[in-house]
Design a protein around this motif. Sequence first.
Motif, PDB file in Angstrom:
ATOM      1  N   VAL A 134      33.319  17.368 -39.196  1.00  0.00           N
ATOM      2  CA  VAL A 134      32.470  18.445 -39.739  1.00  0.00           C
ATOM      3  C   VAL A 134      33.269  19.326 -40.694  1.00  0.00           C
ATOM      4  CG1 VAL A 134      30.888  18.456 -37.778  1.00  0.00           C
ATOM      5  CG2 VAL A 134      32.922  19.895 -37.711  1.00  0.00           C
ATOM      6  N   GLY A 135      34.591  19.422 -40.467  1.00  0.00           N
ATOM      7  CA  GLY A 135      35.430  20.194 -41.382  1.00  0.00           C
ATOM      8  C   GLY A 135      35.532  19.536 -42.740  1.00  0.00           C
ATOM      9  N   VAL A 136      35.575  18.197 -42.764  1.00  0.00           N
ATOM     10  CA  VAL A 136      35.593  17.465 -44.039  1.00  0.00           C
ATOM     11  C   VAL A 136      34.290  17.708 -44.788  1.00  0.00           C
ATOM     12  CG1 VAL A 136      35.721  15.178 -45.096  1.00  0.00           C
ATOM     13  CG2 VAL A 136      37.109  15.693 -43.078  1.00  0.00           C
ATOM     14  N   ALA A 137      33.166  17.586 -44.070  1.00  0.00           N
ATOM     15  CA  ALA A 137      31.860  17.780 -44.700  1.00  0.00           C
ATOM     16  C   ALA A 137      31.642  19.219 -45.135  1.00  0.00           C
ATOM     17  CB  ALA A 137      30.765  17.364 -43.727  1.00  0.00           C
ATOM     18  N   GLY A 138      32.331  20.155 -44.478  1.00  0.00           N
ATOM     19  CA  GLY A 138      32.168  21.550 -44.838  1.00  0.00           C
ATOM     20  C   GLY A 138      32.683  21.866 -46.233  1.00  0.00           C
ATOM     21  N   ILE A 139      33.648  21.079 -46.727  1.00  0.00           N
ATOM     22  CA  ILE A 139      34.218  21.335 -48.057  1.00  0.00           C
ATOM     23  C   ILE A 139      33.158  21.186 -49.149  1.00  0.00           C
ATOM     24  CG2 ILE A 139      35.925  20.577 -49.746  1.00  0.00           C
ATOM     25  CD1 ILE A 139      37.745  19.836 -47.386  1.00  0.00           C
ATOM     26  N   PRO A 140      32.484  20.017 -49.276  1.00  0.00           N
ATOM     27  CA  PRO A 140      31.400  19.957 -50.272  1.00  0.00           C
ATOM     28  C   PRO A 140      30.248  20.895 -49.933  1.00  0.00           C
ATOM     29  CG  PRO A 140      31.407  17.974 -48.905  1.00  0.00           C
ATOM     30  CD  PRO A 140      32.674  18.720 -48.609  1.00  0.00           C
ATOM     31  N   GLY A 141      30.056  21.179 -48.646  1.00  0.00           N
ATOM     32  CA  GLY A 141      29.003  22.128 -48.262  1.00  0.00           C
ATOM     33  C   GLY A 141      29.240  23.496 -48.859  1.00  0.00           C
ATOM     34  N   PHE A 142      30.456  24.006 -48.731  1.00  0.00           N
ATOM     35  CA  PHE A 142      30.804  25.295 -49.320  1.00  0.00           C
ATOM     36  C   PHE A 142      30.639  25.266 -50.842  1.00  0.00           C
ATOM     37  CE2 PHE A 142      33.156  26.238 -45.336  1.00  0.00           C
ATOM     38  CZ  PHE A 142      32.723  27.539 -45.138  1.00  0.00           C
TER      39      PHE A 142
ATOM     40  N   CYS B 166      29.232  31.021 -45.598  1.00  0.00           N
ATOM     41  CA  CYS B 166      29.299  32.084 -46.608  1.00  0.00           C
ATOM     42  C   CYS B 166      27.916  32.436 -47.134  1.00  0.00           C
ATOM     43  CB  CYS B 166      30.202  31.648 -47.759  1.00  0.00           C
ATOM     44  SG  CYS B 166      31.968  31.652 -47.355  1.00  0.00           S
ATOM     45  N   LEU B 167      27.067  31.425 -47.318  1.00  0.00           N
ATOM     46  CA  LEU B 167      25.724  31.683 -47.835  1.00  0.00           C
ATOM     47  C   LEU B 167      24.949  32.609 -46.906  1.00  0.00           C
ATOM     48  CD1 LEU B 167      23.357  31.203 -49.749  1.00  0.00           C
ATOM     49  CD2 LEU B 167      22.900  29.050 -48.537  1.00  0.00           C
TER      50      LEU B 167
ATOM     51  N   PRO C  82      39.703  39.873 -52.658  1.00  0.00           N
ATOM     52  CA  PRO C  82      38.638  39.516 -51.719  1.00  0.00           C
ATOM     53  C   PRO C  82      38.722  38.074 -51.225  1.00  0.00           C
ATOM     54  CG  PRO C  82      37.719  40.749 -53.551  1.00  0.00           C
ATOM     55  CD  PRO C  82      39.147  40.446 -53.897  1.00  0.00           C
ATOM     56  N   VAL C  83      39.083  37.146 -52.125  1.00  0.00           N
ATOM     57  CA  VAL C  83      39.188  35.744 -51.713  1.00  0.00           C
ATOM     58  C   VAL C  83      40.319  35.552 -50.708  1.00  0.00           C
ATOM     59  CG1 VAL C  83      39.818  33.427 -52.526  1.00  0.00           C
ATOM     60  CG2 VAL C  83      38.120  34.763 -53.772  1.00  0.00           C
ATOM     61  N   VAL C  84      41.435  36.247 -50.934  1.00  0.00           N
ATOM     62  CA  VAL C  84      42.547  36.166 -49.977  1.00  0.00           C
ATOM     63  C   VAL C  84      42.110  36.713 -48.617  1.00  0.00           C
ATOM     64  CG1 VAL C  84      44.829  37.088 -49.413  1.00  0.00           C
ATOM     65  CG2 VAL C  84      44.364  36.238 -51.711  1.00  0.00           C
ATOM     66  N   ILE C  85      41.381  37.828 -48.629  1.00  0.00           N
ATOM     67  CA  ILE C  85      40.907  38.420 -47.376  1.00  0.00           C
ATOM     68  C   ILE C  85      39.982  37.457 -46.640  1.00  0.00           C
ATOM     69  CG2 ILE C  85      39.412  40.226 -46.417  1.00  0.00           C
ATOM     70  CD1 ILE C  85      40.592  42.134 -48.510  1.00  0.00           C
ATOM     71  N   ILE C  86      39.078  36.805 -47.373  1.00  0.00           N
ATOM     72  CA  ILE C  86      38.133  35.888 -46.732  1.00  0.00           C
ATOM     73  C   ILE C  86      38.847  34.636 -46.237  1.00  0.00           C
ATOM     74  CG2 ILE C  86      36.171  34.370 -47.165  1.00  0.00           C
ATOM     75  CD1 ILE C  86      34.943  36.489 -48.834  1.00  0.00           C
ATOM     76  N   ALA C  87      39.823  34.146 -47.006  1.00  0.00           N
ATOM     77  CA  ALA C  87      40.593  32.984 -46.555  1.00  0.00           C
ATOM     78  C   ALA C  87      41.349  33.307 -45.265  1.00  0.00           C
ATOM     79  CB  ALA C  87      41.563  32.550 -47.649  1.00  0.00           C
ATOM     80  N   LEU C  88      41.956  34.479 -45.208  1.00  0.00           N
ATOM     81  CA  LEU C  88      42.644  34.903 -43.985  1.00  0.00           C
ATOM     82  C   LEU C  88      41.653  35.088 -42.841  1.00  0.00           C
ATOM     83  CD1 LEU C  88      45.183  37.480 -45.469  1.00  0.00           C
ATOM     84  CD2 LEU C  88      45.748  35.310 -44.378  1.00  0.00           C
TER      85      LEU C  88
ATOM     86  N   GLY D 202      35.638  28.977 -48.833  1.00  0.00           N
ATOM     87  CA  GLY D 202      35.081  27.935 -47.979  1.00  0.00           C
ATOM     88  C   GLY D 202      35.965  26.720 -47.896  1.00  0.00           C
ATOM     89  N   LEU D 203      36.638  26.399 -48.999  1.00  0.00           N
ATOM     90  CA  LEU D 203      37.571  25.276 -48.997  1.00  0.00           C
ATOM     91  C   LEU D 203      38.684  25.516 -47.982  1.00  0.00           C
ATOM     92  CD1 LEU D 203      38.646  22.639 -50.271  1.00  0.00           C
ATOM     93  CD2 LEU D 203      39.815  24.055 -51.979  1.00  0.00           C
ATOM     94  N   VAL D 204      39.227  26.725 -47.985  1.00  0.00           N
ATOM     95  CA  VAL D 204      40.282  27.065 -47.028  1.00  0.00           C
ATOM     96  C   VAL D 204      39.752  27.002 -45.598  1.00  0.00           C
ATOM     97  CG1 VAL D 204      41.873  28.875 -46.273  1.00  0.00           C
ATOM     98  CG2 VAL D 204      41.473  28.517 -48.718  1.00  0.00           C
ATOM     99  N   MET D 205      38.565  27.539 -45.381  1.00  0.00           N
ATOM    100  CA  MET D 205      37.986  27.565 -44.042  1.00  0.00           C
ATOM    101  C   MET D 205      37.678  26.160 -43.531  1.00  0.00           C
ATOM    102  SD  MET D 205      35.493  30.887 -44.508  1.00  0.00           S
ATOM    103  CE  MET D 205      34.899  30.873 -42.816  1.00  0.00           C
ATOM    104  N   SER D 206      37.194  25.289 -44.432  1.00  0.00           N
ATOM    105  CA  SER D 206      36.887  23.913 -44.029  1.00  0.00           C
ATOM    106  C   SER D 206      38.150  23.166 -43.631  1.00  0.00           C
ATOM    107  CB  SER D 206      36.182  23.176 -45.174  1.00  0.00           C
ATOM    108  OG  SER D 206      34.919  23.725 -45.434  1.00  0.00           O
ATOM    109  N   ILE D 207      39.208  23.347 -44.408  1.00  0.00           N
ATOM    110  CA  ILE D 207      40.482  22.695 -44.075  1.00  0.00           C
ATOM    111  C   ILE D 207      41.005  23.226 -42.745  1.00  0.00           C
ATOM    112  CG2 ILE D 207      42.890  22.448 -44.776  1.00  0.00           C
ATOM    113  CD1 ILE D 207      41.916  22.488 -47.680  1.00  0.00           C
ATOM    114  N   ALA D 208      40.830  24.528 -42.526  1.00  0.00           N
ATOM    115  CA  ALA D 208      41.306  25.127 -41.272  1.00  0.00           C
ATOM    116  C   ALA D 208      40.583  24.555 -40.069  1.00  0.00           C
ATOM    117  CB  ALA D 208      41.131  26.648 -41.325  1.00  0.00           C
TER     118      ALA D 208
END
Length: 483
Positions: free
Chosen positions: A57-65, A120-121, A255-261, A397-403
């Motif tokens: 599901v983490g792999v699929a989350g990347i194109p999802g984001f 995120c949406l 903001p992107v750094v904050i969301i990635a963290l 979302g890319l960072v979150m999906s990989i995580a």
Amino acid sequence: MVPPVVKQTWAVSAVLINMFAQGMMLSYPSSLLPAIQAPDSDIKVDLNTASWLASVVGVAGIPGFLISSILMDWGGRKMAHAIVIIPGILGWLFIYLGANVTSLIIGRLLSGFTGGASVCLGAVVIGEYSSPKNRGTYLNLKTASVCLGGMMIHILGNFCHWRTVALLSLFPYIISLIITFTWPESPAWLVSRKEFDKSEQAFYWLRGHSDEAEKELYELIKAQKDKPTVIKNSSFNEKVVDFLKKFTRKDFVKPVVIIALSGLLIETSCRHIFPAYASQIIGEVTGNKSQSFYYTLAIDIIITTSAIFSSVLVKMYKRRTLLFVTGFSALFVLFSVCTYLYLVSKAIISNNYTWIPISLFVLYFIFANLGCTPIPLALLGEVLPLAHRGSGSALAGLVMSIAILVALKITPYLLESVKVYGTFTVFGSAMGLTLVVMYFILPETKDRTLQEIEDYFNYGRFKNDEKLNKDECEEDVKMKMIS
């Protein structure tokens, strides 16, 4: 006349039901994996395949984001939310009808796409559709909805066949899709398209005509009128260059750094690995797998209750206070339980008191779900400026999906090699580091409008905290004369 808060709650309910479905999707491995790993299963899997079924599901989350970020900018929040739900419906059908591992993988990929696309949406929708006073509660209820969905899967998985569980998991998506069709379009998105009249209509439908609402709409429209019109027919290369230029803008990078963290904090606080591997974790801690369901259910109830309680606390306390007090408290409890389990494994202390680690885990998840999970998810709907919500959501979302991919993938191997105490020590160490970094860069967003938060990242301060300078005052007068 229907009060604005009722209309906001109705609109937000589609997101919360979607998040409930996401909780079911994330926790489904706890029902699926033990069943298909059983000797009498008609579908055979090994440890590696089982780990992929959980983590894919983490792999699929990347194109999802990525796709949801494009859709929300191109067609609006309403259309994007409706479209991203459809793969989730198809995914559960693939799992229900699946006769082999390939079908299960496809089903998990499709449902993972919807899960990733909705994170995120959904936060953006809540942020734009709700008032500043209600926004924190609604955003925190996202976490409670995910927890409730996970608990539902653990209950259904104990009494129903895994195919039946998959079929029942369809209905939240269908309900969410129906409610989405009743929405107005997002006022913020309409303003970004310079459709000011439509934006006013949608805004007043959601917020009413209070003084606070009038002021917020004025600031929103003013900020967008001051910006140049975006060229809609730019080439692909121009779009790429425009995206890369964002990395030179502080209102995008920070903001992107904050969301990635925030995404890293969610994963390192074990928000997703525990529901997915609950039976294995509890079984090892208690030494009695036959009773793991009841322990898991008890922890689910406590986690969900604490997440709901967090929605109350967020109206009483500042975001930073709630996050760091509960976060560092959770970290202390987590290292305590890891130390206890390590001493038990070395036979230094007796393993007859299983209520001690279970109680500590309960306390840990209470603290974690009061701050470490809901606050980061709330930030997804607050810190991204309007112009960057699509691209920022995609990158974060890319960072979150990989995580989530890494977390779910390595967990079964960690549980087998370094046991529960080692697994949680690894995640706890990363969690502590993330909290420390966020302490120095996270602003306070409680009761701030989205425009005020955007101004903070542009100017390094909240503009209404200081007197406007002469030029700003003159500009305000001009705007009022124009309006």
